[in-house]
Scaffold this active site. Structure first.
Site, PDB file in Angstrom:
ATOM      1  N   TRP A 115      48.603  45.563   6.365  1.00 15.51           N
ATOM      2  CA  TRP A 115      48.960  44.581   5.337  1.00 15.51           C
ATOM      3  C   TRP A 115      50.367  44.036   5.571  1.00 15.51           C
ATOM      4  O   TRP A 115      50.776  43.054   4.920  1.00 15.51           O
ATOM      5  CB  TRP A 115      48.846  45.190   3.944  1.00 15.51           C
ATOM      6  CG  TRP A 115      49.886  46.223   3.588  1.00 15.51           C
ATOM      7  CD1 TRP A 115      50.275  47.301   4.316  1.00 15.51           C
ATOM      8  CD2 TRP A 115      50.650  46.268   2.382  1.00 15.51           C
ATOM      9  NE1 TRP A 115      51.223  48.027   3.649  1.00 15.51           N
ATOM     10  CE2 TRP A 115      51.481  47.418   2.451  1.00 15.51           C
ATOM     11  CE3 TRP A 115      50.714  45.481   1.242  1.00 15.51           C
ATOM     12  CZ2 TRP A 115      52.367  47.786   1.436  1.00 15.51           C
ATOM     13  CZ3 TRP A 115      51.596  45.844   0.222  1.00 15.51           C
ATOM     14  CH2 TRP A 115      52.405  46.977   0.320  1.00 15.51           C
ATOM     15  N   ASP A 116      51.094  44.639   6.505  1.00 11.73           N
ATOM     16  CA  ASP A 116      52.409  44.143   6.899  1.00 11.73           C
ATOM     17  C   ASP A 116      52.366  42.635   7.153  1.00 11.73           C
ATOM     18  O   ASP A 116      53.304  41.900   6.819  1.00 11.73           O
ATOM     19  CB  ASP A 116      52.869  44.816   8.204  1.00 11.73           C
ATOM     20  CG  ASP A 116      52.890  46.326   8.144  1.00 11.73           C
ATOM     21  OD1 ASP A 116      52.233  46.897   7.250  1.00 11.73           O
ATOM     22  OD2 ASP A 116      53.542  46.945   9.001  1.00 11.73           O
ATOM     23  N   GLU A 258      51.890  55.536  -0.757  1.00 11.10           N
ATOM     24  CA  GLU A 258      50.914  56.402  -0.092  1.00 11.10           C
ATOM     25  C   GLU A 258      51.133  57.890  -0.353  1.00 11.10           C
ATOM     26  O   GLU A 258      50.391  58.717   0.187  1.00 11.10           O
ATOM     27  CB  GLU A 258      50.909  56.093   1.405  1.00 11.10           C
ATOM     28  CG  GLU A 258      50.359  54.695   1.683  1.00 11.10           C
ATOM     29  CD  GLU A 258      50.530  54.255   3.119  1.00 11.10           C
ATOM     30  OE1 GLU A 258      51.150  55.006   3.904  1.00 11.10           O
ATOM     31  OE2 GLU A 258      50.061  53.162   3.464  1.00 11.10           O
ATOM     32  N   LYS A 371      56.711  57.053  -2.378  1.00 14.07           N
ATOM     33  CA  LYS A 371      57.128  56.847  -0.997  1.00 14.07           C
ATOM     34  C   LYS A 371      57.842  55.508  -0.835  1.00 14.07           C
ATOM     35  O   LYS A 371      58.833  55.392  -0.123  1.00 14.07           O
ATOM     36  CB  LYS A 371      55.898  56.886  -0.091  1.00 14.07           C
ATOM     37  CG  LYS A 371      56.189  56.631   1.380  1.00 14.07           C
ATOM     38  CD  LYS A 371      54.910  56.691   2.213  1.00 14.07           C
ATOM     39  CE  LYS A 371      55.201  56.460   3.690  1.00 14.07           C
ATOM     40  NZ  LYS A 371      53.972  56.533   4.517  1.00 14.07           N
ATOM     41  N   GLN A 372      57.322  54.483  -1.505  1.00 15.95           N
ATOM     42  CA  GLN A 372      57.815  53.125  -1.290  1.00 15.95           C
ATOM     43  C   GLN A 372      57.491  52.267  -2.508  1.00 15.95           C
ATOM     44  O   GLN A 372      56.853  52.713  -3.454  1.00 15.95           O
ATOM     45  CB  GLN A 372      57.161  52.523  -0.050  1.00 15.95           C
ATOM     46  CG  GLN A 372      55.663  52.332  -0.197  1.00 15.95           C
ATOM     47  CD  GLN A 372      54.952  52.173   1.128  1.00 15.95           C
ATOM     48  OE1 GLN A 372      54.837  53.126   1.883  1.00 15.95           O
ATOM     49  NE2 GLN A 372      54.481  50.974   1.429  1.00 15.95           N
TER      50      GLN A 372
END
Length: 532
Positions: A115-116, A258, A371-372
């Site tokens: 998805w980057d 994630e 995580k993000q």
């Protein structure tokens, strides 16, 4: 006398026939082309090749350079490092290939696309070189056979795009297992390929953004409408009706964060699902008059009126998490009940992933740690979902619980921090983003640079410090320049207009460099820019 090499594959464009994708399997043809090119280079000579390369790079920098005047020259160096990689990692003349998570610099993630592409790289290419962005969406369109295959294998309809994509018809290529679990010692299953499903909605977002920025009706007619319809068909089959709540929910997924597996109603996924359905419904409405070729093609396969009615009904009944009494939007259904722990040890880590030395994935699933960017990512791409106070509360709440254990995270937090007036944090996040591949941790790029981070670095400046936002057919800019920066300047393209943007503490100057007349909003004021 120097030496050189020439690299060719049978899939290179010169070896393909129109309508085919795989090229030739005849090694003699490939070898002959390599020999011919090597001979040409030998005849040309090193000095002439160097001069030609320098000329190409000079043209790139003249158009794409982002100029930063800062008290710390590393701020400029980090940006130009990112721009260099953004230039070399894309195949501008071939829409059969995407961009790997490590660009062209290493074998990490086996060259797979994530998805980057849409969320972190697409904005840069779209707003500086729309034709390049178009190739990335062309890759997704050509990958529909693999998306159909994955949907069918999982009992769904439409296009369920792979979490990791490689060649066009490969389908899902995410590995099944990775490193050892710290508790069990057994290989940990990789669940992203099975239940991190928001990528299909992300691609719909990319199609929408491309059309907003270009007005490219030919692309929509040939490819864009089909992508939107097939993605919406997937989500219409994926949402689950709950009799007890009388609503559709999306259960058992992984959102952008994630660390959190097997969650229900991930806010990012649910909101993007509704967005994807809305865009497809609007597409069906406009197709007969605006995109007749797409309408004719898709009408042969589906009852589009019935599909539009289904999408209208389902999107209105999908559960969309709302702020609680404290103004916090739950990242997912389970998040409010997780255990809070002191994260200072991990917040201060020099590298990444040190939390895995203390907790297994199953244990982290029960901790209030991310995580993000997840909910923050949602607010970044849909800034008007919530009011200003709610957005600020949620940004502060979730950032304090996020370890930025992903190269995708700092850049998006930088943008939000800039918008919220958290100037020191925003600049710190930018510098963390450029440090990912250019900083003191010399091991960070052993498997290749982080291509999404390169796009994030550009977004920090253009979208964060210059406040670039896109809306329904409109572009806006608002200055959030760091105190220690004197100036930032860059070029963008919007709806056929070439614009030069310069941000100083005195304000924003936008110069029309050619192309179409355009309307934009600068620091809250709508302005019309005529050609030249």
């Amino acid at each position: 006398m120097g030496s050189g090499c020439s690299y060719h594959t049978g899939r290179d464009l010169p070896f393909t026939v129109y309508g085919q994708q795989r090229g030739t399997t005849n090694p003699d043809i490939v070898a002959a082309a390599g020999d011919a090119l090597a001979a040409k280079f030998a005849d040309t000579g090193y000095d002439a090749l160097l001069a030609a390369s320098a000329k190409k790079w000079a043209a790139y920098w003249a158009e794409q350079d982002v100029q930063i005047e800062s008290d710390d020259s590393f701020d400029q160096l980090g940006m130009r490092f990112a721009l260099y990689h953004l230039n070399i990692m894309i195949k501008r003349d071939d829409d059969r290939v995407g961009i790997g998570a490590k660009g062209m610099t290493g074998e990490g993630y086996k060259g797979h696309s994530f998805w980057d592409t849409e969320m972190f790289l697409m904005p840069y290419y779209l707003l500086t070189d729309p034709a390049a962005a178009k190739t990335l969406l062309g890759y997704r369109w050509r990958s529909l056979p693999g998306a159909f295959k994955k949907a069918s294998e999982n009992g769904y309809q439409g296009a369920m795009f792979p979490w990791e994509s490689a060649w066009l018809d490969d389908g899902e290529v995410t590995p099944l297992y990775c490193g050892a679990d710290i508790v069990t010692g057994k290989s940990s299953p990789v669940l992203t390929g099975m239940i991190e499903q928001h990528i299909s909605a992300d691609i719909a977002w990319g199609v929408w953004l491309y059309y907003q920025a270009t007005g490219d009706d030919d692309f929509m007619n040939r490819r864009g409408c089909e992508l939107l319809i097939e993605i919406a068909r997937f989500w219409a089959s994926r949402v689950e009706w709950q009799d007890d709540t009388q609503r559709y929910e999306i259960k058992n997924v992984i959102g952008p964060d994630e660390y959190k597996e097997h969650v229900d109603n991930n806010a990012f996924t649910n909101y993007l699902t509704v967005f994807a359905m809305e865009q497809a419904e609007r597409c069906i409405k406009d197709m007969p008059t605006r995109w007749p070729d797409a309408y004719a093609k898709l009408s042969d396969s589906y009852d589009l009126n019935a599909l539009a009615a289904e999408l209208q009904d389902k999107k209105a009944k999908v559960y969309l998490p709302q702020p609680n009494a404290d103004g916090i939007v739950p990242q997912n259904a389970q998040y409010p009940g997780l255990d809070a722990i002191d994260l200072s040890k991990y917040k201060n880590q020099q590298g990444v992933s040190s939390i895995y030395e203390d907790y297994s994935p199953a244990q982290m699933n029960q901790l209030m740690v991310s995580k993000q960017a997840d909910l923050v990512m949602l607010m970044r791409i849909m800034p008007d979902l919530f009011d200003a106070e709610t957005r600020r509360k949620n940004f502060i709440f979730y950032e304090s619980r996020t370890l930025h254990d992903s190269s995708l995270s700092h850049g998006q937090h930088c943008v939000l921090a800039a918008w919220e007036g958290l100037d020191d944090m925003a600049l710190d996040m930018y510098r963390h983003a450029i440090d990912i591949d250019l900083g003191p941790n010399m091991k960070s790029s052993d498997l290749g640079i982080h291509s999404a981070s390169m796009g994030n670095v550009w977004q920090c400046v253009a979208c964060g410090f210059a406040g670039l936002e896109w809306h329904e057919g409109g572009l806006s800019l608002r200055s959030h320049l760091p105190a220690s920066w004197q100036r930032a300047a860059f070029n963008i393209v919007w709806r056929g207009a070439k614009l030069h943007v310069e941000v100083t503490h005195a304000g924003i100057t936008v110069t029309h460099r050619g192309g179409s007349a355009v309307e934009i909003t600068v620091d809250g004021h709508p302005v019309k820019l005529a050609a030249e």
